[in-house]
Design an enzyme around this catalytic site. Structure first.
Site, PDB file in Angstrom:
ATOM      1  N   CYS A 175      17.123  49.853  11.272  1.00 57.16           N
ATOM      2  CA  CYS A 175      16.417  51.139  11.242  1.00 57.16           C
ATOM      3  C   CYS A 175      16.026  51.596  12.643  1.00 57.16           C
ATOM      4  O   CYS A 175      15.413  50.848  13.412  1.00 57.16           O
ATOM      5  CB  CYS A 175      15.164  51.037  10.372  1.00 57.16           C
ATOM      6  SG  CYS A 175      14.275  52.608  10.223  1.00 57.16           S
ATOM      7  N   GLY A 228      11.297  57.419   7.669  1.00 56.68           N
ATOM      8  CA  GLY A 228      10.507  56.658   6.721  1.00 56.68           C
ATOM      9  C   GLY A 228      10.986  56.777   5.269  1.00 56.68           C
ATOM     10  O   GLY A 228      12.126  57.033   4.982  1.00 56.68           O
ATOM     11  N   CYS A 258      15.495  66.555  17.673  1.00 59.76           N
ATOM     12  CA  CYS A 258      16.515  65.904  16.851  1.00 59.76           C
ATOM     13  C   CYS A 258      15.928  64.661  16.212  1.00 59.76           C
ATOM     14  O   CYS A 258      15.027  64.015  16.778  1.00 59.76           O
ATOM     15  CB  CYS A 258      17.721  65.540  17.715  1.00 59.76           C
ATOM     16  SG  CYS A 258      18.985  64.544  16.871  1.00 59.76           S
ATOM     17  N   ASP A 259      16.453  64.285  15.071  1.00 61.39           N
ATOM     18  CA  ASP A 259      16.016  63.102  14.352  1.00 61.39           C
ATOM     19  C   ASP A 259      16.204  61.830  15.164  1.00 61.39           C
ATOM     20  O   ASP A 259      15.482  60.849  14.980  1.00 61.39           O
ATOM     21  CB  ASP A 259      16.797  63.015  13.033  1.00 61.39           C
ATOM     22  CG  ASP A 259      16.319  61.894  12.142  1.00 61.39           C
ATOM     23  OD1 ASP A 259      15.106  61.660  12.090  1.00 61.39           O
ATOM     24  OD2 ASP A 259      17.160  61.245  11.504  1.00 61.39           O
TER      25      ASP A 259
END
Length: 376
Positions: free
Chosen positions: A27, A67, A264-265
């Site tokens: 992650c 998340g 941006c992510d």
């Protein structure tokens, strides 16, 4: 000409920031520590209103991400619908929820079905592939819980699709990976993205070719694979539906639970923070700001000479800047670390892509690039 790849202004909402009930090995978001808890009603209402007002098209897509966004609880999403009705003013509003699925229940599934939400379910393939990387914080495997979530979504006729990562656990098994989604889960829309830090470039190319060969033989028009649709879009000169293969960046901005907006992510850090909608900024002013526009342009402007001279630049566009960590043969920085794999893939698919692009341009488009579908 049909324009299937256009999209409106888009912001991904993180209602609980980086909070998650899992501890997936790869992650990239878990350590961000962003947002500061569940999004308050004040931030939520401001976001919904501004996001709707910023749209230049009648269709509005809200994407709830993490998340793990289900940690916000069902009452939160009931308030989402309330604010959308309050400020929608005739707009066609859709919602999508990206989830690991482990917290879904009958109540959740009834809600999603009743309001027509699309669900993206995170699954990395068969059990051995999935459980290698996707575990709880205590280390427990999650595959069985995700399969129960898939059963629940099917039970209540919720539209859903797959979001998978390609990582060290499934990289060597492209056919088994693809067949699991197609044959076991009956998925018709599959998205997968590389965990670039875990992959060797040549192996990534072999994986793409392996999945493509399985798909192109019999599934064109019946199974949607985002990577292949995006490749075909570039082949015919259209804007692809995935930002990593677009000419410019900035199409996937993020709003955190405290109202912070980031470019941006994959770039949620202080250097890429645009502002906060609770501090006098608006969604529109931030996303059309000079900084955001320059961020988008920099993707192309920063390409190394090797990319600019590459025959496959039109198909790759340098891919995502987050993976531009390699150096070229002459020592220039900024080369995508999966470059060799992409070149292998584009060379492999060129004949069939050229054929399909001719079909599209002649008015006989392969059906799978015209609309999305789900596993249900």
């Amino acid at each position: 000409m049909i324009q299937p790849f256009s999209h409106p202004l888009y912001v991904m909402a993180k209602p609980v920031g980086s909070a998650c009930n899992l501890n997936c090995r790869y992650c990239y978001y878990l350590d961000r520590q962003t947002g500061g808890g569940v999004m308050s009603d004040t931030v939520l209402e401001t976001f919904v209103r501004q996001y709707i007002e910023a749209q230049s098209m009648p269709d509005v897509l809200f994407t709830w991400h993490g998340g793990e966004p289900t940690l916000a609880g069902l009452p939160f999403y009931r308030r989402v619908l309330k604010f959308q009705r309050q400020y929608g003013h005739g707009m066609r509003i859709a919602n999508a929820l990206q989830t690991n699925g482990t917290l879904l229940t009958d109540e959740w599934s009834r809600f999603l079905a009743q309001h027509g939400w699309l669900v993206g379910l995170s699954i990395d393939g068969p059990q051995s592939m999935h459980d290698e990387g996707r575990r709880t914080r205590s280390g427990a495997p999650t595959f069985d819980r995700v399969m129960r979530a898939a059963d629940l979504l099917n039970k209540y006729h919720v539209e859903w699709n797959v979001m998978a990562t390609v990582n060290r656990a499934n990289l060597q098994h492209p056919q088994a990976f693809y067949r699991f989604f197609r044959d076991t889960l009956k998925c018709r829309f599959i998205q997968f993205t590389p965990v670039g830090e875990e992959l060797e470039s040549e192996a990534w190319g072999d994986f793409l070719c392996g999945v493509y060969d399985e798909w192109v033989r019999s599934d064109v028009g019946s199974v949607f694979v985002q990577m292949f649709d995006a490749t075909l879009a570039n082949w015919v000169g259209e804007t692809p539906g995935v930002c990593s293969m677009s000419r410019t960046c900035g199409h996937a901005a993020v709003i955190e639970s405290n109202g912070d907006v980031y470019m941006c992510d994959h770039f949620v850090d202080s250097a890429h923070r645009l502002g906060n909608i609770m501090e006098g900024d608006t969604i529109a002013s931030l996303l059309y700001s000079r900084r955001q526009i320059q961020f988008g342009k920099d993707k192309e402007l920063s390409l190394p000479r090797q990319c600019k001279a590459c025959r496959w630049l039109f198909a790759c566009r340098g891919e995502c800047p987050r993976l531009r960590t390699a150096t070229t043969a002459d020592g220039e920085s900024g080369l995508n670390r999966l470059c060799a794999g992409y070149r292998k893939f584009f060379s492999h698919v060129a004949p069939s892509m050229s054929f399909m692009s001719k079909e599209l341009l002649s008015g006989r488009p392969p059906a799978n690039i015209l609309s999305g579908n789900s596993c249900r």
